[in-house]
Design a protein around this motif. Sequence first.
Motif, PDB file in Angstrom:
ATOM      1  N   LYS A  60       5.396  -9.844   2.630  1.00 44.77           N
ATOM      2  CA  LYS A  60       4.019  -9.630   3.068  1.00 44.77           C
ATOM      3  C   LYS A  60       3.988  -9.089   4.497  1.00 44.77           C
ATOM      4  CE  LYS A  60      -0.222 -11.657   1.712  1.00 44.77           C
ATOM      5  NZ  LYS A  60      -0.681 -12.749   0.893  1.00 44.77           N
ATOM      6  N   ILE A 103       4.710 -11.081  -1.561  1.00 45.81           N
ATOM      7  CA  ILE A 103       3.644 -10.460  -2.347  1.00 45.81           C
ATOM      8  C   ILE A 103       3.930 -10.700  -3.824  1.00 45.81           C
ATOM      9  CG2 ILE A 103       2.499  -8.273  -2.889  1.00 45.81           C
ATOM     10  CD1 ILE A 103       3.665  -7.251  -0.151  1.00 45.81           C
ATOM     11  N   LYS A 160       2.179  -6.267  -5.788  1.00 47.45           N
ATOM     12  CA  LYS A 160       0.751  -6.538  -5.570  1.00 47.45           C
ATOM     13  C   LYS A 160      -0.030  -6.480  -6.866  1.00 47.45           C
ATOM     14  CE  LYS A 160      -1.584  -6.005  -1.291  1.00 47.45           C
ATOM     15  NZ  LYS A 160      -1.891  -5.252  -0.112  1.00 47.45           N
TER      16      LYS A 160
END
Length: 159
Positions: free
Chosen positions: A111, A118, A135
């Motif tokens: 991240k 993520i 994501k």
Amino acid sequence: SSDVNELEIGDPIPDLSLLNEDNDSISLKKITENNRVVVFFVYPRASTPGSTRQASGFRDNYQELKEYAAVFGLSADSVTSQKKFQSKQNLPYHLLSDPKREFIGLLGAKKTPLSGSIRSHFIFVDGKLKFKRVKISPEVSVNDAKKEVLEVAEKFKEE
């Protein structure tokens, strides 16, 4: 080092070892030598709602997935947290602990340089990165990973 390039499609799996929930050292290279298809799904934190949905989704599809692929959960959580998460959710696959986010970083799922991961998943086929999904929602991660694994399995049948 943190300036290592991210893995791209076609790159080989790095020669790293991580601890699983039982504190056993697991070699990533060995995993791909023993399994043609390997799914790693990355979650931000064990036992948080989204991570639980993602991990449970892989658990609920595990019977079908394991016919063609090895499945591993991956986060920066401690071995102890991974073990609790695995027990509480009855997860049938190993959870890898990557506190330094070495593998997570190589996958491109960090991240920030200092913290966080993520939600994503990655599929290695014959030791090389084939699918990279960063994501995504827990449900999309599970559904897409399953679709991608089945797609690869179909190709193997044609060989």
